[in-house]
Design a protein around this motif. Structure first.
Motif, PDB file in Angstrom:
ATOM      1  N   ALA A 303      63.129 125.818  23.192  1.00  0.00           N
ATOM      2  CA  ALA A 303      62.284 126.665  23.403  1.00  0.00           C
ATOM      3  C   ALA A 303      62.643 127.883  23.597  1.00  0.00           C
ATOM      4  O   ALA A 303      61.887 129.138  23.051  1.00  0.00           O
ATOM      5  N   PHE A 309      58.202 132.409  24.982  1.00  0.00           N
ATOM      6  CA  PHE A 309      57.714 131.607  26.196  1.00  0.00           C
ATOM      7  C   PHE A 309      57.264 132.451  27.284  1.00  0.00           C
ATOM      8  O   PHE A 309      57.910 133.657  27.633  1.00  0.00           O
ATOM      9  N   LEU A 315      61.607 127.995  33.032  1.00  0.00           N
ATOM     10  CA  LEU A 315      62.124 126.754  32.135  1.00  0.00           C
ATOM     11  C   LEU A 315      62.735 125.676  32.812  1.00  0.00           C
ATOM     12  O   LEU A 315      63.063 124.693  32.293  1.00  0.00           O
ATOM     13  N   LYS A 326      54.281 125.969  31.409  1.00  0.00           N
ATOM     14  CA  LYS A 326      54.968 127.040  30.669  1.00  0.00           C
ATOM     15  C   LYS A 326      54.175 127.156  29.394  1.00  0.00           C
ATOM     16  O   LYS A 326      53.643 126.212  28.691  1.00  0.00           O
ATOM     17  N   ILE A 328      54.323 128.274  25.573  1.00  0.00           N
ATOM     18  CA  ILE A 328      55.400 128.297  24.332  1.00  0.00           C
ATOM     19  C   ILE A 328      54.428 128.874  23.289  1.00  0.00           C
ATOM     20  O   ILE A 328      53.445 128.357  22.757  1.00  0.00           O
TER      21      ILE A 328
END
Length: 579
Positions: A303, A309, A315, A326, A328
């Protein structure tokens, strides 16, 4: 009968090394590779020489065998013929028998040469062992090697990750930070919800995982709508217009989806993101069936290096709660390929063979509420037998506090039998002091019976191991999904990990530990800080204005603006300005 040639044994199958390990060995072990290649070439030269000689011996032997079979045929035809034929062909018969006798010696010598050749067959295992040994060493070098952000970017592309087996995926990750991002799916009856903001579908049967399999992607809410429908239909679904009854409600939904709402200051950035959790599986908050949770896990390095992100938390840190969320962002809202991650499926949940759910599904498609557990406690309190409150609220807990475990169990079992408490959930509940306190609080009140029902239903919804009636006929969940993949082979993800025990986060950690994935990243961006974006960034708001225009259009089409709605909107605008 023609004798079959004994072909040299095929080289024992050796699992081919993954491409990334081959590339690594070319850069870091070129001399050893050259020596290994020379050894393998020499082994093949010996093999090819032996094969040519062996084939010659086989050809000689088989030629003699064919000749002798022909002669035996001639002799048999003569012996089975009539008198005229025997007189006519007598000398040919004598000649065939003589030739047959002459061939016996050469055939025996030819067979000896074949047998001798087979006995002298070179051993090709040494070359295979050299190859296996070389790559075993390269695997250790790979795991011990350092890495740069450029190495991460090169090795964590979607194409590379998607091409790997589970074993090679684990090998790849041994060299790099092993933090993972997860997404728990909604498959089966949603029997819990850990947040007031995420209660959608609770108590209903869902096929979220099957939808993901059909698509092959994990997508954002907006991405799902765009995938399933044309743009206007997608926007109608995204705004849930079919659930709304007025233009005001639709405009409020537009604001919630594109601007601020109770959860975020930017609804579009939230809705256009794929939501993942770091370092744990958030099944208690977002999942479906307890002990039957299916989830997907992606390397955080993927990612960080390949996508954009943001969201809440880092993360690399699993901090629980709604802070572990999170965001994305994928190009054109295309989502994340399932094949780029690992799909974890329970193997030991006992599920209905038709639905894959742990629960019994009623004719209306809904789960069945258990009644026995509540009824038994209700009858024990309000039935003919007296003393329920004194036994369970006053005496039992006090006595059990001073007894060894075995005697506590015997004492409780006696009380349960006395009051007809047989359901396991009911028995467990009546040993919970919190529940007993609530029952004692309503003792003697005018509406005690009604309150009992409310207290017990709420308690079992929150605490029961099985919130609904479980399926009567069951099979292991692994068997269910293997059958599903047999019927739908094109939907099978490239990397399926079956896990046991019912705890998703523990299963993820067990998989990493079992595959020696132990490294972590000191940098929460893995060296890609430029990929971290805020909800106000262009990446998080890709297409926002275009989609907002489309949203206004579908709202206008569904709920046309009138003079009344215009006046109301203007009044609300003025009120907001004054405020």
């Amino acid at each position: 009968m023609k004798e079959r040639a004994l072909m040299p044994a095929e080289e024992t199958e050796t699992k081919e090394a993954p491409q990334f390990l081959k590339e690594f060995s070319r850069k870091n072990s070129s001399e050893e590779r050259d020596m290994l290649a020379a050894s393998i070439r020499e082994s093949r030269r010996k093999r090819d020489g032996w094969q040519a000689e062996h084939d010659g011996h086989m050809e000689e032997r088989n030629g003699l065998v064919e000749e002798m079979e022909g002669l035996r045929g001639e002799i048999g035809a003569y012996e089975n013929g009539n008198l005229v034929t025997k007189v006519k062909d007598y000398f040919a018969y004598r000649s065939a028998k003589a030739k047959l006798e002459e061939k016996l010696g050469p055939l025996g010598r030819a067979r000896d040469r074949v047998n001798g050749s087979e006995a002298a067959k070179p051993d090709f295992g040494e070359a295979r062992e050299l190859l296996d040994g070389f790559y075993d060493g390269e695997k250790k070098k790979w795991a011990d090697a350092g890495h740069t952000p450029e190495d991460i970017a090169e090795n964590f592309t979607e194409e590379r990750l998607s091409s790997l087996s589970v074993e090679d995926y684990a090998l790849l990750m041994r060299r790099f930070p092993g933090e993972m991002l997860t997404h728990v799916t909604r498959q089966g009856i949603r029997d819990h919800a850990g947040s007031i903001w995420h209660t959608a579908g609770e108590g209903n049967f869902q096929r979220g995982f099957e939808s993901m399999l059909e698509d092959g992607k994990l997508r954002s809410n907006l991405g799902i709508a765009l995938k399933e429908h044309g743009k206007e239909e997608a926007m109608e679904k995204f705004l849930r217009l079919d659930k709304l009854g007025s233009r005001e409600e639709a405009l409020a939904m537009l604001t919630s989806k594109f601007e601020a709402n109770l959860v975020t200051e930017n609804g579009f950035a939230d809705s256009s993101a794929v939501h993942l959790a770091a370092e744990q599986v958030m099944d208690e908050m977002y999942g479906s069936e307890r002990r039957n949770e299916i989830f997907v896990a992606f390397p955080a390095a993927y990612a960080a290096s390949q996508l954009r992100f943001g969201g809440k938390g880092k993360l690399t840190e699993g901090n629980g709660g709604d802070r572990n969320d999170k965001f994305i962002y994928t190009k054109d809202h295309e989502g994340m390929p399932l094949d780029a991650g690992l799909v974890f499926i329970p193997e030991d949940a006992m599920v209905d063979p038709e639905t894959g759910s742990r629960y019994e599904i009623g004719e209306d498609g809904e789960p069945i509420e258990p009644t026995q557990r509540v009824q038994e406690i209700y009858d024990a309190r309000f039935g003919e037998k007296k003393g329920f409150i004194q036994t369970f609220v006053q005496d039992l807990s006090h006595k059990m506090a001073t007894l060894p475990e075995k005697e506590r169990a015997e004492l409780a079992a006696g009380a349960f039998e006395e009051f007809g408490i047989n359901d396991p959930e009911a028995r467990k509940a009546l040993l919970d002091n919190d529940l007993l306190t609530k029952l004692a609080d309503v003792w003697g009140k005018k509406d005690e019976q009604e309150e009992y029902g409310k207290i017990l239903r709420t308690y079992f919804n929150e605490h029961a191991e099985n919130r609904y009636e479980t399926a009567k006929e069951t099979i292991p969940s692994k068997e269910y999904w293997e059958r599903y993949f047999q019927l739908n082979p094109e939907q099978r993800p490239s990397k399926v990990v079956y896990y046991s025990g019912g705890d998703p986060s523990r299963a993820l950690n067990r998989w990493r530990k079992g595959n020696d994935i132990t490294k972590g990243s000191e940098d929460p961006t893995f060296g890609f800080s430029e990929h971290e974006v805020s909800t106000d960034s262009p990446e998080a708001n890709e297409g926002k204005e275009r989609f907002m225009s489309l949203a206004r259009k579908v709202i206008d089409d569904r709920f046309p603006e009138t003079e009344q709605t215009r006046k109301r909107a203007e009044e609300e605008r003025l009120e907001s300005v004054i405020a």
